[in-house]
Design an enzyme around this catalytic site. Structure first.
Site, mmCIF file in Angstrom:
data_model
loop_
_atom_site.group_PDB
_atom_site.id
_atom_site.type_symbol
_atom_site.label_atom_id
_atom_site.label_comp_id
_atom_site.label_asym_id
_atom_site.label_seq_id
_atom_site.Cartn_x
_atom_site.Cartn_y
_atom_site.Cartn_z
ATOM 1 N N LYS A 168 -10.066 96.104 65.987
ATOM 2 C CA LYS A 168 -8.950 96.059 66.769
ATOM 3 C C LYS A 168 -7.795 95.659 65.981
ATOM 4 O O LYS A 168 -6.679 96.216 67.273
ATOM 5 C CB LYS A 168 -9.181 95.182 68.214
ATOM 6 C CG LYS A 168 -10.454 95.679 68.587
ATOM 7 C CD LYS A 168 -10.475 95.078 70.496
ATOM 8 C CE LYS A 168 -11.823 95.043 71.330
ATOM 9 N NZ LYS A 168 -12.892 95.696 71.113
ATOM 10 N N GLU A 216 -4.472 92.951 79.133
ATOM 11 C CA GLU A 216 -5.805 93.034 80.138
ATOM 12 C C GLU A 216 -7.008 92.905 79.137
ATOM 13 O O GLU A 216 -6.585 94.082 78.039
ATOM 14 C CB GLU A 216 -5.671 93.603 80.901
ATOM 15 C CG GLU A 216 -6.159 95.096 80.988
ATOM 16 C CD GLU A 216 -6.764 96.415 79.892
ATOM 17 O OE1 GLU A 216 -7.529 95.917 79.726
ATOM 18 O OE2 GLU A 216 -5.635 96.638 79.909
ATOM 19 N N SER A 241 -17.648 98.127 62.935
ATOM 20 C CA SER A 241 -16.652 98.009 63.422
ATOM 21 C C SER A 241 -16.345 96.261 64.047
ATOM 22 O O SER A 241 -14.966 96.385 63.909
ATOM 23 C CB SER A 241 -16.502 98.390 65.239
ATOM 24 O OG SER A 241 -17.306 97.948 66.083
HETATM 25 C C1 LIG Z 1 -14.116 96.141 71.418
HETATM 26 C C2 LIG Z 1 -14.946 96.832 70.363
HETATM 27 C C3 LIG Z 1 -15.594 97.779 70.356
HETATM 28 C C4 LIG Z 1 -15.693 99.109 71.945
HETATM 29 O O1 LIG Z 1 -14.227 99.118 71.551
HETATM 30 P P1 LIG Z 1 -13.592 100.501 70.846
HETATM 31 O O2 LIG Z 1 -12.655 101.159 71.215
HETATM 32 O O3 LIG Z 1 -15.052 101.710 71.647
HETATM 33 O O4 LIG Z 1 -13.933 100.457 69.514
HETATM 34 C C5 LIG Z 1 -16.249 97.894 69.156
HETATM 35 N N1 LIG Z 1 -17.060 96.959 67.896
HETATM 36 C C6 LIG Z 1 -16.512 95.947 68.307
HETATM 37 C C7 LIG Z 1 -16.400 95.007 67.172
HETATM 38 C C8 LIG Z 1 -15.050 95.806 69.136
HETATM 39 O O5 LIG Z 1 -14.972 94.088 69.140
#
Ligand SMILES: *Cc1c(COP(=O)(O)O)cnc(C)c1O
Length: 390
Positions: A84, A106, A372
């Site tokens: 993020k 938000e 992610s």
């Molecule tokens: C917020 C988040 C997501 C989902 O958000 P995307 O916009 O789909 O990437 C996925 N993985 C993690 C670790 C997150 O914090």
């Protein structure tokens, strides 16, 4: 393709009062995209502060077990513990270049609120985060994190007191304070130009991964897998591969199963509708109201998805699959033991799909999974789901 559209999707379904802000944003974005000073400063923050580039880790144990070559793109090692920050740092710096003095955001689960608070602290911009009152209680620890990081959390007591209401409150704030305030959107959703801006800031993931895999393997991967909530980590890793002969798979939250109402799979099980200012796939009722969604992964618990994904689904360039809570939990435990890496429950969805599909590749097949985020935030919840037993 019309500006701001992905096929028929995207657009700006917004009140007239916000159009001037979107036009200003579009113009600024065009200007900073061509400004070497902006790239230089963003690169500095990404490298010096956030810890880019992130590694592409070859998973020895999983590769041996699955019979193909598995790599993880390690966004879990980025500062803040997830991808993020690529977006929040980019947009916070953009806000500075626009002369804005304040950020608003938000958040539902709180993860985007935390990432915005981090970027605001790093760049010296005050941050107000709207959060449904119910969510401030459900996600009390993230609300506390935001406050620690110097942000103000504003609980929203209207409507269902969840994400939808927080979005409305943030929009109202933006309309009132256009001159001073940038609304920092957390995924590749919302009205044009947000989906484009967020994709571009997250594309650093795919650009690095593409270069790293070429260096290591001398060729491109066969398959790239990423989880899809709003879709930002997925579009970030997919974008640099879209014109290549590489299979791209987005993995949505299957929750309790697509045959139940308890999931978050807008592409796999939704229909076309407008949400948060854009036309895309949406989980909606007969009146077009967004439905309550469910996922064990808070970051995937979202009724809609970025418009570019809607187009990539229709054209067939990206395949979208769903993984259930149970499969994601199993993958969470599997990756932890197999490689000593505890994934975020969101990322565990991508891992689960990789485990399910690895048989499709031969020994030399190369699979890249976007990790992610890291799973420390989820450990207490998983312990509870399992009654404390590891
Ligand atoms: C917020 C988040 C997501 C989902 O958000 P995307 O916009 O789909 O990437 C996925 N993985 C993690 C670790 C997150 O914090």
């Amino acid at each position: 393709m019309k500006a701001g559209r992905y096929g028929v999707y995207g657009g700006q379904y917004m009140p007239e009062t916000l159009m001037s802000a979107l036009i200003e944003l579009e113009e600024t974005y065009r200007r900073i995209s061509a400004d070497p000073e902006f790239s230089r400063r963003l690169d500095w923050y990404l490298r010096e502060y956030a810890g880019r580039e992130t590694p592409l880790t070859y998973c020895t144990n999983i590769s041996r077990e699955l019979g193909c070559r598995v790599y993880l793109k390690r966004e879990d090692l980025l500062h803040g513990g997830a991808h993020k920050l690529n977006n929040t740092l980019g947009q916070a710096l953009m806000a500075k270049f626009m002369g804005k003095r304040r950020l608003i955001a938000e958040t539902g689960a709180g993860q985007h609120g935390v990432a915005t608070a981090i970027a605001g602290a790093a760049l010296g911009l005050p941050v107000d985060v709207y959060m449904g009152e119910v969510d401030t209680r459900r996600q009390a620890l993230n609300a506390f994190r935001m406050e620690l990081l110097g942000a103000r959390v504003i609980p929203v007591a209207s409507g269902t007191r969840t994400l939808k209401d927080a979005i409305n409150a943030a929009m109202r704030d933006w309309v009132t304070n256009l001159g001073s305030t940038h609304y920092l959107l957390g995924s590749c959703v919302g009205p044009h130009p947000f989906p484009r801006i967020v994709r571009d800031f997250q594309s650093v993931i795919g650009e690095e991964a593409r270069r790293q895999v070429l260096e290591r393997e001398g060729r491109l991967p066969d398959t790239v897998v990423a989880c899809v909530g709003g879709g930002s980590n997925a579009i970030g890793i997919f974008s640099p591969f879209v014109d290549d002969d590489v299979a791209l798979v987005g993995v949505e939250a299957g929750g309790a199963g697509l045959d139940t109402p308890r999931h978050g799979a807008s592409l796999s099980a939704g229909s076309v509708g407008v949400f948060q200012g854009a036309l895309s796939y949406l989980l909606q009722d007969a009146d077009g109201q967004a439905l309550e969604t469910h996922s064990v992964a808070a970051g995937l618990d979202h009724p809609s998805v970025g418009p570019e994904h809607a187009m990539l689904k229709d054209t067939g360039r990206v395949r979208y699959e769903a993984v259930t809570d149970a499969e994601a939990l199993a993958a969470f435990r599997y990756l932890s033991r197999a490689e000593g890496i505890i994934p975020a429950l969101e990322s565990a969805h991508a891992v689960a799909y990789a485990l399910r599909s690895a048989g499709d590749l031969d020994r030399d097949g190369i699979l890249v999974v976007n990790l992610s985020g890291r799973g420390d935030k989820d450990v207490a919840d998983v312990a509870q789901i399992r009654g404390g037993a590891a």
